[in-house]
Design an enzyme around this catalytic site. Structure first.
Site, PDB file in Angstrom:
ATOM      1  N   ARG A 112       0.798  -1.230   0.000  1.00 31.71           N
ATOM      2  CA  ARG A 112       0.000   0.000   0.000  1.00 31.71           C
ATOM      3  C   ARG A 112       0.825   1.272   0.000  1.00 31.71           C
ATOM      4  NH1 ARG A 112      -2.546  -3.507   3.237  1.00 31.71           N
ATOM      5  NH2 ARG A 112      -3.967  -4.680   1.958  1.00 31.71           N
ATOM      6  N   GLY A 126      -1.968 -11.306   8.177  1.00 33.38           N
ATOM      7  CA  GLY A 126      -1.966 -12.765   8.332  1.00 33.38           C
ATOM      8  C   GLY A 126      -3.123 -13.294   9.160  1.00 33.38           C
ATOM      9  N   GLY A 127      -4.153 -12.479   9.370  1.00 28.46           N
ATOM     10  CA  GLY A 127      -5.278 -12.887  10.203  1.00 28.46           C
ATOM     11  C   GLY A 127      -6.016 -14.107   9.684  1.00 28.46           C
ATOM     12  N   GLU A 128      -5.965 -14.323   8.375  1.00 28.39           N
ATOM     13  CA  GLU A 128      -6.670 -15.481   7.810  1.00 28.39           C
ATOM     14  C   GLU A 128      -5.903 -16.774   8.040  1.00 28.39           C
ATOM     15  OE1 GLU A 128      -7.517 -12.395   6.502  1.00 28.39           O
ATOM     16  OE2 GLU A 128      -9.418 -13.064   7.346  1.00 28.39           O
ATOM     17  N   TRP A 136      -3.041  -4.252   9.285  1.00 35.15           N
ATOM     18  CA  TRP A 136      -2.470  -4.169   7.940  1.00 35.15           C
ATOM     19  C   TRP A 136      -2.848  -2.895   7.183  1.00 35.15           C
ATOM     20  CZ3 TRP A 136      -6.692  -4.664   4.641  1.00 35.15           C
ATOM     21  CH2 TRP A 136      -7.789  -5.392   5.133  1.00 35.15           C
ATOM     22  N   ASN A 149      -9.952  -8.959  11.782  1.00 36.89           N
ATOM     23  CA  ASN A 149     -10.916  -9.935  12.270  1.00 36.89           C
ATOM     24  C   ASN A 149     -10.271 -10.933  13.232  1.00 36.89           C
ATOM     25  OD1 ASN A 149      -9.810 -10.812   9.419  1.00 36.89           O
ATOM     26  ND2 ASN A 149     -10.157 -12.677  10.583  1.00 36.89           N
ATOM     27  N   ASP A 192     -16.206 -11.839   9.428  1.00 39.56           N
ATOM     28  CA  ASP A 192     -14.937 -11.352   8.858  1.00 39.56           C
ATOM     29  C   ASP A 192     -14.941  -9.831   8.706  1.00 39.56           C
ATOM     30  OD1 ASP A 192     -12.402 -11.309   7.799  1.00 39.56           O
ATOM     31  OD2 ASP A 192     -12.988 -11.995   5.807  1.00 39.56           O
ATOM     32  N   ASP A 203     -13.225  -7.121   9.554  1.00 41.92           N
ATOM     33  CA  ASP A 203     -12.048  -6.346   9.977  1.00 41.92           C
ATOM     34  C   ASP A 203     -12.422  -4.885  10.191  1.00 41.92           C
ATOM     35  OD1 ASP A 203      -9.372  -8.028   8.770  1.00 41.92           O
ATOM     36  OD2 ASP A 203     -11.282  -8.390   7.785  1.00 41.92           O
TER      37      ASP A 203
END
Lengths: 563, 153
Positions: free
Chosen positions: A143, A203-205, A256, A274, A317, A319
């Site tokens: 980003r 890396g939350g997933e 993130w 999340n 989910d 976030d």
């Protein structure tokens, strides 16, 4: 056979290009200068333009009267070679910075460039090599960079904080900050505050434990780390089930998206991601702090001063990583605005996290309800194994990470809105490090979607106007003192809207969808609007109806014709 | 269970381990596995060759114990011209490999993780001249999460 021909030694690819290898020197960008960035509208010195996240420029050469004449000044192509991570999901998501006549911008796959912002000429480049097999939930993206202390900072796909010499692009330091074996990665644009550089984890997933980190800007040595999921015994740990539960270890709450910052309060406002697993709440009973929250973090110590959780015990989910925009009420009250994935717009007192106002900013909300006093009541969620549940907004939210903007002239906040739902079917799974940890099968609606730019008065909650589009809005807005709002669409158009009425005044077809943050700057008396384009990232999450749309990776720059 | 020999036999029987047999080119990743040697100076060294008419870097999978400094010797034993574009922090490195030539590439790569390189002329990459550099190891303790060890696949 004769001796081998001497092929010599491999040389950097860039030596076989027209890149110059050197940018003109820029003046020192220190904390005071970034703090007063609003007073230097010619530059776009930090991720949001200013610490407050307003994405507003006082430049007005391009205005509602002449924007119809806007034309491309130049186009810069990122390009790619060979096999790279996320070959089908890369996206040009950055927010270009411009300092003293030099543009600094990052692209997909670890690339950073210095570019002449008047011609598009490449001045230098750096490419951080990231492993092909890095765990990425949402594409090969970055980003943006931070510029200061003579350096350019980037947080890489494989979670390294790197610093480059701003004039040459040569590496100054490379600090490994994340565990790629645990599924951590990096995509956030760093933020320079004082003599530090602040980044956050992704890396939350994959069931990581979220954190934000501050580093010495000169050496890359870590000053502090703030975990956004507490350990047993720490404040908030009681929201993760009993003391022996393991859920906190994989709790998510990643950081993130770049924080906003109030220099007077010395607080960073960080949105968190999340909880994990995303959709299976039974394995993590409780509110699951500090997931889906804004945490106000003391920039000097990394301690959380207060928090506000937008979606307690998230099952959709949702976030809350997207920006927390800082603005002051007419009575001087210090406020914070946040448009959440869950479809509600929150206004908080940013000194203490007190709720001032909450109201819906999307048309369709079925997951639950939040009353004006902030009481949350879940209604529809995937709680039964194997039973599909449909809800609005979908997991990419009523608004994704892409940013809204605030124009002090109109007092309005311009929100890119996504109207798309999804179906989740709970499917419990055991946790294994680096393997996706969702706890459900998820399919986002392929049709029945639309979008709009909403002009919202944050003091009343009133929607003053909306600009409708067939597709959800998946890119950041930019607003200027020229009375304009700029918005990129998923179908490639870059449009200028009248900030007071929402009337479309201009558009240009860029050839690929927008999922980035346009910026504006001025060099030698000429104002420019820069916008990276390139459809990609988590398209299956925010707009699967356009999964087949053309990818791209071009940076467009617009200006008024020179007489 | 499929042994190494069984796998090689399977690939050969299916015509996937050579040029212009079942497929047009050679299936990627079907070459040998090699291991780099770590020198006293800490540099990890290995040699890859392009055998005649095979359009493959051999070994096509090179394993390194950890990230760091790499020195690859590249030898083109083919009767055609190829090249290699290899990942490296800072910028990819390129070396042109005319028939019967030999050169080196010095790379800096972080680990753990896998990187691919290839010969970017014509469609060498698709015919088989795409190969892997695989780095093992763990990130430094300072980069790990503060949590108990977790199960892995």
């Amino acid at each position: 056979m004769t001796d081998y021909v001497d092929a010599g030694e491999a040389v950097p690819h860039k030596t076989l290009s027209a890149t110059k290898g050197q940018a003109p020197p820029i003046n020192d960008v220190n904390y005071e200068r970034i703090r007063n960035a609003r007073n230097e509208p010619a530059n776009w010195m930090t991720y949001y333009g200013t610490y407050d996240g307003q994405r507003y420029s006082t430049l007005n050469q391009i205005n509602k009267d002449n924007v119809k004449n806007l034309v491309p000044a130049w186009v810069f192509q990122a390009g790619s070679a060979g096999l790279h991570a996320g070959a089908s999901t890369y996206s040009f998501e950055a927010s270009p910075l411009v300092v003293d006549g030099v543009m600094f911008v990052s692209g997909p796959d670890g690339k950073v460039w210095a570019i002449d912002p008047t011609t598009g000429e490449e001045l230098w480049r750096y490419k951080h090599a990231s492993p092909y097999d890095t765990s990425l939930c949402c594409g090969n993206v970055n980003r943006g960079v931070a510029v200061g202390h003579g350096k350019v900072y980037m947080y890489t796909l494989n979670a390294h904080l790197i610093a480059l010499d701003a004039q040459t692009g040569e590496l100054v330091f490379d600090t490994v900050n994340g565990d790629v074996r645990a599924g951590e990665s990096g995509s956030v644009a760093p933020l320079i505050v004082k003599d530090m550089v602040v980044v956050g984890s992704a890396g939350g997933e994959f069931g990581t434990r979220g954190h934000m980190d501050a580093f010495d800007a000169q050496t890359g040595e870590r000053r502090w780390r703030c975990y956004t999921v507490p350990k047993p015994g720490e404040p908030g740990s009681e929201t993760w089930g009993d003391e022996n539960a393991e859920a906190w270890q994989r709790g998510g709450a990643n950081c993130w998206v770049t924080a906003t910052y109030d220099p007077e309060l010395e607080l960073l406002y960080q949105g968190t991601g999340n909880p994990a697993p995303d959709f299976d709440g039974e394995v993590r009973p409780g509110d699951n702090l500090y997931t889906d929250s804004v945490v106000a973090v003391d920039v000097n110590t990394g301690e959380i001063r207060w928090h506000y959780q937008f979606t307690p015990h998230d099952l959709w989910d949702y976030d809350s990583t997207m920006e927390n925009l800082l603005f002051d009420a007419p009575d001087g009250r210090k406020l914070l605005a946040h448009a959440d994935k869950n479809g509600y717009f929150f206004v908080l007192d940013r000194t203490n996290g007190e709720l001032v106002r909450v109201f819906p900013f999307v048309d369709r909300i079925t997951w639950g309800e939040i009353t004006p006093d902030g009481k949350v009541t879940p209604k529809v969620y995937p709680d039964e194994e194997g039973v599909p549940v449909h809800f609005w907004p979908g997991p990419a939210g009523g608004k994704e990470w892409t940013h809204m903007s605030y124009n002090p002239q109109t007092g309005l906040i311009y929100v890119p809105v996504q109207e798309v739902g999804a179906t989740a079917t709970r499917r419990r799974r055991e946790f294994k490090e680096s393997i996706p940890y969702w706890g459900a099968g998820v399919a986002v609606d392929l049709d029945d979607h639309y979008g709009f730019v909403a002009a919202i008065d944050p003091l009343t909650g009133e929607e003053k106007w909306r600009w409708n589009h067939e597709y959800p809005m998946c890119a950041s807005t930019l607003t200027t003192a020229g009375g304009l709002v700029f918005q990129g669409t998923p179908t490639g158009e870059f449009v200028a809207l009248d900030a007071e009425t929402g009337e479309k005044l201009w558009q240009f077809q860029c050839g690929s969808g927008h999922h980035s943050s346009p910026t504006t700057y001025e060099v030698d008396g000429r104002q420019y609007i820069a916008v990276p384009t390139g459809w990609g990232g988590w398209v299956e999450g925010f707009l699967p109806g356009l999964l087949g749309a053309a990818a791209g990776d071009a940076l467009f720059c617009f200006a008024l014709p020179q007489s | 269970m499929t042994s190494t020999d069984d796998r090689a036999d399977e690939l050969h029987a299916a015509g996937l381990d050579g040029q212009n047999r079942t497929a047009l080119g050679r299936l990627l990743g079907t070459g040998k596995v090699g291991h780099a040697e770590v020198g006293d100076d800490g540099v990890m060294r290995a040699t890859v060759r392009i055998p005649e008419d095979e359009l493959i870097f051999e070994p096509s999978i090179l394993v390194f114990p950890h990230g760091g400094s790499v020195e690859l010797t590249l030898i083109n034993d083919d009767k055609n011209t190829h090249c290699a574009v290899l990942p490296s922090n800072g910028d990819p490195k390129i070396i042109w490999l005319v028939n019967h030539s030999k050169g080196i590439a010095r790379l800096e790569l972080g680990g753990p993780g896998t990187y691919y390189y290839g010969s970017t002329t014509g469609n060498d990459e698709g015919r088989g001249l795409t190969a892997a550099l695989v780095f093992g190891g763990e990130v430094p303790d300072s980069a790990k999460l503060d949590r108990p060890p977790q199960p892995r696949p």
